[in-house]
Design a protein around this motif. Sequence first.
Motif, PDB file in Angstrom:
ATOM      1  N   LEU A 128      -0.458  49.328 -10.188  1.00 39.12           N
ATOM      2  CA  LEU A 128      -1.238  50.279  -9.977  1.00 39.12           C
ATOM      3  C   LEU A 128      -2.731  49.829  -9.415  1.00 39.12           C
ATOM      4  N   VAL A 129      -3.077  48.758 -10.138  1.00 42.98           N
ATOM      5  CA  VAL A 129      -4.438  48.222  -9.828  1.00 42.98           C
ATOM      6  C   VAL A 129      -4.227  47.598  -8.277  1.00 42.98           C
ATOM      7  N   LYS A 130      -3.254  47.013  -7.965  1.00 37.06           N
ATOM      8  CA  LYS A 130      -3.301  46.531  -6.808  1.00 37.06           C
ATOM      9  C   LYS A 130      -2.888  47.405  -5.724  1.00 37.06           C
ATOM     10  N   PHE A 131      -2.239  48.178  -6.002  1.00 37.66           N
ATOM     11  CA  PHE A 131      -1.900  49.120  -4.740  1.00 37.66           C
ATOM     12  C   PHE A 131      -2.346  50.486  -4.612  1.00 37.66           C
ATOM     13  N   LEU A 132      -2.947  50.784  -5.621  1.00 34.03           N
ATOM     14  CA  LEU A 132      -3.806  52.310  -6.002  1.00 34.03           C
ATOM     15  C   LEU A 132      -5.209  52.027  -5.993  1.00 34.03           C
ATOM     16  N   GLY A 133      -5.613  50.471  -5.682  1.00 34.45           N
ATOM     17  CA  GLY A 133      -7.036  50.442  -5.929  1.00 34.45           C
ATOM     18  C   GLY A 133      -7.363  49.446  -4.909  1.00 34.45           C
TER      19      GLY A 133
END
Length: 674
Positions: free
Chosen positions: A127-132
Amino acid sequence: MSYASLPVRLLTARHLLRASARCSAPMSFVLNRQTQRRWLASEPQRHEFQAETKNLMDIVAKSLYSHSEVFVRELISNASDALEKRRYAELKGDVAEGPSEIRITTNKDKRLITFEDTGIGMNREDLVKFLGTIAKSGSKDFIENNKENAEAVIGQFGVGFYSAFMVADSVVVTTRKVGSAPEEGLRWTWNGDNSYEIAETSDLPTGTKIEIRLKVGDSATYSEEDRIKEVINKYSYFVSAPILVNGERVNNLNAIWTMQAREVNKEMHETFFKQLVKTQGKQEMFTRPQYTIHFQTDTPISLRSVIYIPQSQFNQLSFMAQQKMCGLSLYARRVLIKPDAQELIPNYLRFVIGVVDSEDIPLNLSREMLQNNPVLRKLRKIITDKILGTLQSEMKKDPVKYSDFFKNYSLYFKEGVVTEQDQGIKEEVAKLLLFESSSKKAGELTSLGDYVKRMQEGQKEIYYMYANNRQLAESSPYYEVIKSQNKEVLFLYDPADEVVFLGLGQFSMKQLVPVEKWAQEEAEKVGSDDKKDNKDFRDNEKKELLDWMKETLGSVRVAEISGNHRPSDHPVMVTVLDMGAARHFLRTGEIKDMEHLVYFKPHVHVNLTHPLVKAMYKMRKTDKETAAILAEQIYDNALITAGLIKDTSRMVGRLNKLLTSLAGNKGSSTILTP
């Protein structure tokens, strides 16, 4: 107030940890370190978008996507990717098999739309890597990059996820990765600012769910079921996974271009063709395909394609109506990137209908990027070569069927020869052209390639002639000259053909030469080889006649004049510097009637053996006025034969004078007697 007096449901993890540290008596429950970390993590954590991600969001909103509706396409594509990655994990034996579908629900009253898939899902790191941050998405990239790394991160969304921000007031993503515990679900929340929150949540199914609260206004229409179905039919109808909208499946037709050609029968092609023409609004123009091109390749790029050439009754209006249309749609991994993909083929092949799918094409392409994308340039060459090559094969395999096809599509190929800049491609298109030939029966067509095979030994030129019909062609003085040497001539009946041959110039290393030009050179040879003892005209009589004709007709109509003693049915033949160009300018009205003679400097070839010429020579001494009228009529007859005159009305008065003179001299034996 003590922590003990608070209801348990109001206690946060930090409250509990502080109470545990300050309490002198043992608490009624024990917090081990793992539990502490989990409780701390369950509290929402706020993250700022990276700077480049903020910029990306601006690009998405302003220029990257031409229409807001593509957010539906992007989220379905991401869901499809997630399903593919789960399937890949299942094939490796990493996870158990599960359902594979994409569910979309709408709520018009609340301006909500929800996308849910049963794919691979995401964990906190994902989530952090790919939606941020900005990331790439694509099953092909994923599989290639994980050949030696089984634990690589999967489930990434990439740029496409941010397309939802164009229409959203807020976005909530809930997800649980396949293989994780039920309590390890996550909630990702964005409320329209430059940050997002991640919190843990439990009892989620594996996969991903995206809930979008839509903006007021046009964006709110995406909470309507019919609108979403319309967008899916346009962009995502051929996604392999079932797509359900409010419980109803909307994509029922297979993407047959991804199948092997041997797996697809004629009925499947016709059904698919009807779906395509319906989508493009052409169902009234085309009923079934005449030729089908189904091919796949992985080098130099990945390509899956089905292209149809429809049965069609050609008319000028449909040709003009399609000037800015293209029947090819560009897909990437079964997701529509661009309908009417004019970048995929040259304009003269716009009559084809079909699908081109390449995993090498990124989903997030703007119009400008499409025009400059190197993969598209390679696709264009592959597809163009395939269409031309297939039609050339069909011509050889079934000439009768191809001949019928050519009647409806010939103008497109002629356009291709004229507009193509590359000589090699010009000649490939020219191989598809058909003409009548002097060596074939009337109505029987032949190609340039077949003409070259029949050429005489040592022949270096391809001869052609324009005329309105075969009868006029075969009665022409120009054809009369070349026929005597048994040379084959292609007959061009369409004025456009002459422009095509002028633009083509050569074919298979052979120059294209109009018969008029060849006849002019041959007539000059015959004139120079005339024997001095010819009894038709002495040298002084010949000069006298030619000088008189040039003076009578004027320097505009006669730039040069010569005589010959070659037997012919025609008293006079006219040649100009470039007969085809002269006729074209006259046809298009760029030069007024008779003005073209000034530019093209006519050369008049007088047949001194013809009875009419001999009679005119004698008449000029007894009836100079009638002889002058006759000279003008003979000259204009030659212009008509050459196709170099449009308005023949002025001949009517002149012919009446000639007929009157003939009637008045009925008893004379010299009026038209040599």
